[in-house]
Design an enzyme around this catalytic site. Sequence first.
Site, short mmCIF file in Angstrom:
data_model
loop_
_atom_site.label_atom_id
_atom_site.label_comp_id
_atom_site.label_asym_id
_atom_site.label_seq_id
_atom_site.Cartn_x
_atom_site.Cartn_y
_atom_site.Cartn_z
N GLU A 1 23.23 -0.77 124.30
CA GLU A 1 24.70 -0.75 124.23
C GLU A 1 25.20 0.31 125.19
O GLU A 1 24.82 1.48 125.09
CB GLU A 1 25.15 -0.48 122.79
CG GLU A 1 24.82 -1.64 121.86
CD GLU A 1 25.25 -2.98 122.42
OE1 GLU A 1 26.41 -3.12 122.84
OE2 GLU A 1 24.40 -3.90 122.48
N CYS B 1 33.19 5.08 123.53
CA CYS B 1 32.91 3.93 124.41
C CYS B 1 34.05 2.93 124.30
O CYS B 1 34.31 2.17 125.22
CB CYS B 1 31.59 3.30 124.03
SG CYS B 1 31.53 2.93 122.29
P1 NAD Z 1 23.51 8.86 128.50
O1 NAD Z 1 23.15 7.52 129.03
O2 NAD Z 1 23.60 9.97 129.43
O3 NAD Z 1 22.45 9.30 127.39
C1 NAD Z 1 22.16 8.49 126.26
C2 NAD Z 1 20.78 8.84 125.74
O4 NAD Z 1 19.82 8.48 126.73
C3 NAD Z 1 20.58 10.32 125.47
O5 NAD Z 1 19.83 10.48 124.28
C4 NAD Z 1 19.78 10.78 126.66
O6 NAD Z 1 18.95 11.88 126.37
C5 NAD Z 1 18.93 9.56 126.94
N1 NAD Z 1 18.42 9.47 128.32
C6 NAD Z 1 18.86 10.10 129.44
N2 NAD Z 1 18.11 9.75 130.50
C7 NAD Z 1 17.20 8.87 130.05
C8 NAD Z 1 16.16 8.13 130.68
N3 NAD Z 1 15.89 8.23 131.98
N4 NAD Z 1 15.44 7.30 129.89
C9 NAD Z 1 15.69 7.16 128.59
N5 NAD Z 1 16.64 7.85 127.94
C10 NAD Z 1 17.39 8.68 128.66
O7 NAD Z 1 24.87 8.66 127.67
P2 NAD Z 1 25.69 9.74 126.88
O8 NAD Z 1 26.38 10.64 127.86
O9 NAD Z 1 24.86 10.34 125.82
O10 NAD Z 1 26.77 8.83 126.14
C11 NAD Z 1 27.95 8.40 126.75
C12 NAD Z 1 27.80 6.95 127.19
O11 NAD Z 1 27.45 6.16 126.08
C13 NAD Z 1 29.10 6.37 127.72
O12 NAD Z 1 28.82 5.59 128.83
C14 NAD Z 1 29.58 5.51 126.55
O13 NAD Z 1 30.44 4.46 126.93
C15 NAD Z 1 28.29 5.02 126.00
N6 NAD Z 1 28.41 4.58 124.61
C16 NAD Z 1 28.35 3.25 124.35
C17 NAD Z 1 28.48 2.79 123.06
C18 NAD Z 1 28.42 1.32 122.74
O14 NAD Z 1 28.30 0.98 121.58
N7 NAD Z 1 28.50 0.45 123.72
C19 NAD Z 1 28.69 3.70 122.03
C20 NAD Z 1 28.73 5.07 122.34
C21 NAD Z 1 28.58 5.49 123.64
#
Ligand code: NAD
Length: 526
Positions: free
Chosen positions: A285, A319
């Site tokens: 997501e 999001c």
């Molecule tokens: P992010 O993608 O930076 O991080 C999300 C998670 O991924 C964290 O736990 C991070 O440590 C991990 N991560 C980072 N690099 C990685 C890699 N190379 N491999 C695997 N995992 C890795 O996102 P964020 O800043 O934590 O959250 C904000 C984003 O999330 C926004 O884009 C928002 O729109 C989205 N979001 C979407 C939903 C939805 O339901 N669609 C809900 C909440 C947030």
Amino acid sequence: MKPFKNERYTDFTKPGNRKKMEKVLKQVAAQFGKEYNIIIGGRRVRLDKKFNSYNPSNKGEIIGRFQKADEKTAEQAMQVALKTFESWRYTPAKVRANYLLRMARIMRRRRLELDAWMVYEVGKNWLEADADVAEAIDFCEYYAREAIRYDKGPKLLQYPGERDEQIYIPLGVGVVIPPWNFPLAILTGMTTAAFVSGNTVILKPSSDAPTIAAKFMEIVEEAKVPVGVVNFLTGPGALAGDYLVKHPKTRFIAFTGSKAVGLHIVEEAGKTQPGQIWIKRVIAEMGGKDMIIVDSEADIDSAVAGVRASAFGYQGQKCSACSRLILDDKIYDKFMEKFIPTVEAITVGPTRDYQNYMGPVINESAYNSILEYIKIGSAEGHLICGGEPAPGNGWFIRPTVITDVQPSARIFQEEIFGPVLAVTRAKDFDHAIELANDSEYGLTGAVYTRNRKKIEQAKREVFVGNLYINRKCTGALVGVHPFGGFNMSGTDSKAGGPDYLLLFTQAKAIGEYIGKKKRPRRRKRK
Ligand code: NAD
């Protein structure tokens, strides 16, 4: 079991509740700086390398100290999760569901404490924090009931002389990777859905919200979920990406976060590794560029309130947050006249103080990136309000509105994830829908109109996973608004809905010959 009901929010307009919260905020602040362990099969692990989690409302203030997991630790977690799966997979659904119900009860008891951790660690205001905990409780209650429903299996046609059934069995070890912005709700939702379905989990929380994740682990342990079912691994995102996502024994990945990381995971998980005997399942997501259409026949006052809450609630860091406002030309001026003063009245500051509606953005890099986008946006349109930092020792940015933005502009197309609203004009309703759909994302959207025909048109034509009519585009409720988006917003997993647990299971059809009933005679072919 009673039917599922959404958890109610704490009423902070009551002075008694505010007083209690003040007390809990003090108690929680007294625990800042504590060190938390990695937990693998119940075993506490400390490592030489550590990292801190900081208070975004007060730069430099350490909330918690954490272990930086390495590949060796990740491998240990994988081995324990694999071993635990062998017994957990056969634990009856009712027993698994009961753990979730227990967790919900503990969360209710620790409600204000969890609220307070969120106020400090991710800068949510009291109400937003409380809604996050309420959603986490809802996930526990809802998925507990869903696990029992799935355990019964669907009704199949019965072939004469056979007993025919379909059962849902777990997948294996899952890596759960949540974001920081719903640090308890999303983490709880993905983790509980995975383990209530009979899988075991390696939980790798966001490094911006690890304390809340550690509190979740305390609740898992207090609920006496067997050790090894949920393994807690703090550390850099790349560790999860580069080691666990690629691991041949990882059966599925449940990810919520940005588009860039989500796509990277999808790609890495798609490469079959030596020794891997399944196709990894990825639930991803991702981001959004969510819109609200205000039509010429809308109730302007209610639209003003809805857009304000959707765009600036939790600093635009949902999001589902509205970042594109599409106004019908005919009501443009009237809407803006009413809207802008309500935005200028928004209070920004440390969310420790109840009266602040908006808090900080999550960290320095988000702060810099949002200010950079504001600079770009000011060149692409007209900066009407905000556009600058707000005073204080945190990552505070004023709520920002930029008008006359062209649909092709970067601030109309790219996810900013902060308190920045791009406004554009539509000639009519058809044009408004065209603008709404002009996006690589498709997560949420709202349409304000009193015209029934236009409502039906919006239901048909607006391409988003979660569409709202005459209400804000944030605030999805478990069981009521199953959540997940189209296109680059992700795999449309519909969290909190009746299809969600399917993603964490695989269906097995069994036909048993019992030979009692007569089989129907087949017609002989000539
Ligand atoms: P992010 O993608 O930076 O991080 C999300 C998670 O991924 C964290 O736990 C991070 O440590 C991990 N991560 C980072 N690099 C990685 C890699 N190379 N491999 C695997 N995992 C890795 O996102 P964020 O800043 O934590 O959250 C904000 C984003 O999330 C926004 O884009 C928002 O729109 C989205 N979001 C979407 C939903 C939805 O339901 N669609 C809900 C909440 C947030």
